[in-house]
Motif scaffolding. Structure first.
Motif, PDB file in Angstrom:
ATOM      1  N   ASN A  41      -1.080   3.971   1.024  1.00  6.52           N
ATOM      2  CA  ASN A  41      -1.409   4.385  -0.345  1.00  6.52           C
ATOM      3  C   ASN A  41      -2.454   5.491  -0.355  1.00  6.52           C
ATOM      4  O   ASN A  41      -3.229   5.640  -1.292  1.00  6.52           O
ATOM      5  CB  ASN A  41      -1.912   3.178  -1.159  1.00  6.52           C
ATOM      6  N   GLU A  70       2.823   4.357  -7.460  1.00  4.70           N
ATOM      7  CA  GLU A  70       2.302   3.018  -7.716  1.00  4.70           C
ATOM      8  C   GLU A  70       0.812   3.112  -7.983  1.00  4.70           C
ATOM      9  O   GLU A  70       0.201   4.165  -7.742  1.00  4.70           O
ATOM     10  CB  GLU A  70       2.570   2.108  -6.520  1.00  4.70           C
ATOM     11  N   ASN A  72      -3.118   1.716  -7.379  1.00  7.76           N
ATOM     12  CA  ASN A  72      -4.004   0.993  -6.476  1.00  7.76           C
ATOM     13  C   ASN A  72      -5.442   1.242  -6.883  1.00  7.76           C
ATOM     14  O   ASN A  72      -5.745   2.213  -7.582  1.00  7.76           O
ATOM     15  CB  ASN A  72      -3.795   1.440  -5.025  1.00  7.76           C
ATOM     16  N   LYS A  83       4.398   6.601  -3.484  1.00  2.00           N
ATOM     17  CA  LYS A  83       4.904   5.345  -2.941  1.00  2.00           C
ATOM     18  C   LYS A  83       5.692   5.592  -1.660  1.00  2.00           C
ATOM     19  O   LYS A  83       6.499   6.510  -1.581  1.00  2.00           O
ATOM     20  CB  LYS A  83       5.800   4.669  -3.979  1.00  2.00           C
TER      21      LYS A  83
END
Length: 226
Positions: A41, A70, A72, A83
């Motif tokens: 990530n 995504e 985080n 991602k």
């Protein structure tokens, strides 16, 4: 926001500006895609990156969240990142020929690689990561040309403003013991800078990205302090 780093271990020991030459040219990767896989990530996206993806793909933040990016927590702040997927943990934007499908509007971290940024007081300079890129023979290239970012001076000013704003927010989050307040700050910033779309650059009502960003930044500074 970029993490603190130990330059002695990963760089050639020099710091560069956009007008400097650096040995980073890799013949357009010549079929290599090592830096597009196994990155976890770590490819964090800033508001400009998201805006560029939305413009380039004619899509929305919500659509990107379905399978391309995504969320985080980075140093206490929720931020989106590219991602990775599949057995090889490849970037979701890598196509069937193992080439970047968004090269023309790729994120800032991708544009810099194998360069990084180190921040000093209220500014930053670039450094060359000597262990990251596996391409064997590199050529010298001017950093400004390597980045391929229009109006680079405006972009660099934006990067500085965004980085140091996040540093201030990180301090607030670190000193705040109330989980509800921390969550509220994160959701507010996520909606203001990422989910809320920026007007099309050609829209007569919208102005350019930078104008809209700084308007939101001033709003956010007041809101977070309160």
């Amino acid at each position: 926001m970029e993490r603190e780093i130990d330059l002695k271990e990963i760089s050639d020991g020099r710091l560069y500006t956009a007008n400097d030459m650096v040995k980073a040219g890799c013949n357009e990767c010549a079929g290599c895609f090592s830096c597009c896989q196994g990155m976890g990530n770590s490819i964090v996206l800033d508001p400009y990156d998201i805006c560029a993806l939305e413009e380039g793909l004619k899509t929305t933040f919500e659509k990107l969240m379905e399978d391309k990016i995504e969320l985080n927590v980075v140093d206490g702040i929720i931020q989106p990142n590219l991602k990775m997927q599949g057995e090889k943990e490849c970037c979701a934007f890598l196509n069937g020929e193992e080439r970047c499908s968004i090269h023309g509007f790729r994120p800032g971290f991708c544009r810099m690689f194998p360069l990084g940024r180190v921040y000093e007081e209220d500014s930053f300079r670039y450094f060359l990561q000597i262990h990251e890129c596996v391409y064997p023979v590199k050529t010298k290239v001017k950093i400004k040309k390597w980045l391929e970012i229009p109006e680079l001076a405006k972009y660099e000013a934006y990067i500085r403003a965004w980085h140091f704003f996040l540093k201030d927010v990180q301090k607030i989050v670190r000193e705040t013991q109330n989980d509800a307040v921390i969550k509220s700050i994160n959701l507010y910033l996520l909606k203001l800078f990422y989910i809320k779309p920026y007007e099309d650059f050609t829209d007569e009502k919208g102005g350019d990205f930078y104008q809209q960003f700084y308007e939101r930044l001033e709003e956010a500074k007041k809101a977070v302090k309160s």
